[in-house]
Design an enzyme around this catalytic site. Structure first.
Site, PDB file in Angstrom:
ATOM      1  N   HIS A  96       1.799   4.577  -2.967  1.00  0.00           N
ATOM      2  CA  HIS A  96       1.936   6.035  -2.824  1.00  0.00           C
ATOM      3  C   HIS A  96       3.333   6.488  -3.234  1.00  0.00           C
ATOM      4  CE1 HIS A  96      -1.909   6.339  -0.851  1.00  0.00           C
ATOM      5  NE2 HIS A  96      -1.545   5.627   0.201  1.00  0.00           N
ATOM      6  N   HIS A 127       0.834  -1.209   0.000  1.00  0.00           N
ATOM      7  CA  HIS A 127       0.000   0.000   0.000  1.00  0.00           C
ATOM      8  C   HIS A 127       0.867   1.257   0.000  1.00  0.00           C
ATOM      9  CE1 HIS A 127      -3.648   2.367   0.924  1.00  0.00           C
ATOM     10  NE2 HIS A 127      -2.816   3.123   1.612  1.00  0.00           N
ATOM     11  N   GLU A 128       1.846   1.297   0.895  1.00  0.00           N
ATOM     12  CA  GLU A 128       2.706   2.484   0.970  1.00  0.00           C
ATOM     13  C   GLU A 128       3.601   2.599  -0.254  1.00  0.00           C
ATOM     14  OE1 GLU A 128       2.002   4.679   3.065  1.00  0.00           O
ATOM     15  OE2 GLU A 128       0.626   3.379   4.170  1.00  0.00           O
TER      16      GLU A 128
END
Length: 352
Positions: free
Chosen positions: A21, A17-18
């Site tokens: 980004h 998820h990170e």
């Protein structure tokens, strides 16, 4: 080992998820000064050319930090590569990339399961992966791995119709004995379970429920991708419906919310029954993580997208003080909820 496997899966989902980004920002040339897994004091960190990478003490999530929010940053405020100075669309890509990364990961986890374990053939009945201690099911002699075929001689249909029927039957039968026909180790058995009454006066027997799945071999790579696409669509649909039911009837369903500890417990039980099921466990949690993050709540990706939408409509952003106040309040509430769930689930933790 099963607990470690479940924790590893959760850590992977957070990292992906990170990374979504982070990659979306770096590919657009946007400056990133921090990449952290977890919150709180750092346990391990590495200072790269521009970005500090860290693993922190409380693994309740992670974050990607930008110089825009660093008061000590030496980068000029008018630097075109600061996130705040990019167009709304560029920033929206960065904010939504974590959700997209989790959805992509979920799909490929399903592909990996089909390719390595096989295609899941859903059959009639419901499987029981977990049983709560001191529950009606445990007192009746049910065991993890049992497959419920009939209730009071009424055969269960395929998933998900079987789940709806079974839950309704249990909830409507508090303190009334029910006769289950179950399959255990290729043998057919009969057990009598008397649901206990909960605070709302509904019956409860204390079991987890999953589809009754038999595996069959994949016929090739194309077969794996096609089947996984259908399975991915079904999981997204069921998860979205589950969130809607939670929101529309929160008081009744609030106790079903699970924190990291309970999720690890579920994952460990799944790994004990069949390590190959960790692929689907990871896919399901990854889809949940994506949907949670896209909700329009402060401190979540969906909340930031709302700010961008308002900025696009107004032609200018909301005042910084207002945005910071909303985000900080949301972050405090989110961390408080996370801490509450960790404490609650740890106190109620069943042995692995």
């Amino acid at each position: 080992m099963s607990v470690l496997a479940a924790i590893t899966v959760l850590a992977l989902l957070i990292v992906v998820h990170e990374l979504g980004h982070f990659a979306a920002a770096r590919f657009q040339g946007i400056r990133v000064n921090r990449f952290s897994i977890g919150f709180g004091p750092s346990l391990v960190k590495y200072q790269g050319t521009e970005t500090e990478y860290a693993i922190r003490a409380f693994p309740l999530g992670g974050y990607v930090g930008f110089p825009d929010d660093d008061l000590n940053s030496e980068i000029p405020l008018d630097d075109p590569n600061l996130l705040r100075n990019r167009p709304v669309f560029d920033r929206a890509i960065v904010i939504s990339a974590g959700v997209i990364a989790n959805l992509v990961l979920a799909y490929f986890l399903l592909v990996a399961q089909v390719a390595t374990v096989g295609i899941q053939d859903i059959q009639s009945g419901l499987a029981v992966p977990t049983i709560e201690p001191a529950s009606a099911a445990m007192e009746a002699g049910m065991k993890s791995g049992d497959i419920i075929l009939k209730v009071n001689n009424t055969p269960l249909d395929d998933f998900p119709e079987a789940t709806d029927f079974f839950i309704e039957k249990i909830q409507n039968s508090p303190n009334q004995p029910l006769h289950f026909t179950i399959e255990r180790d290729d043998k057919t058995l009969s057990v009598t379970v008397t649901p206990k009454s909960n605070d709302q006066g509904q019956g409860k027997i204390g079991v987890g429920l999953i589809p009754n799945i038999h595996l069959k071999k994949s016929q090739g790579l194309f077969d794996a991708f096609a089947y996984s696409a259908d399975a991915f669509q079904d999981l997204v649909t069921l998860t979205a419906k589950g969130f809607w039911q939670l929101v529309s009837n929160f008081q009744e369903n609030a106790k079903q919310i699970a924190g990291p500890v309970k999720i690890v417990e579920y994952g460990a039980n799944i790994a004990q029954n069949n390590a190959g099921n960790l692929f689907q466990f990871g896919a399901l949690i990854s889809i949940n993580l994506a949907i949670i993050n896209i909700l329009p709540l402060p401190a979540l990706d969906g909340g930031q997208l709302i700010f961008l939408m308002v900025e696009g409509l107004r032609g200018k952003p909301l005042p910084n003080r207002l945005q910071e106040g909303i985000m900080q309040t949301g972050l405090v509430l989110l961390l408080s909820l996370g801490l509450f769930l960790v404490v609650r689930d740890t106190v109620n933790l069943a042995f692995f």
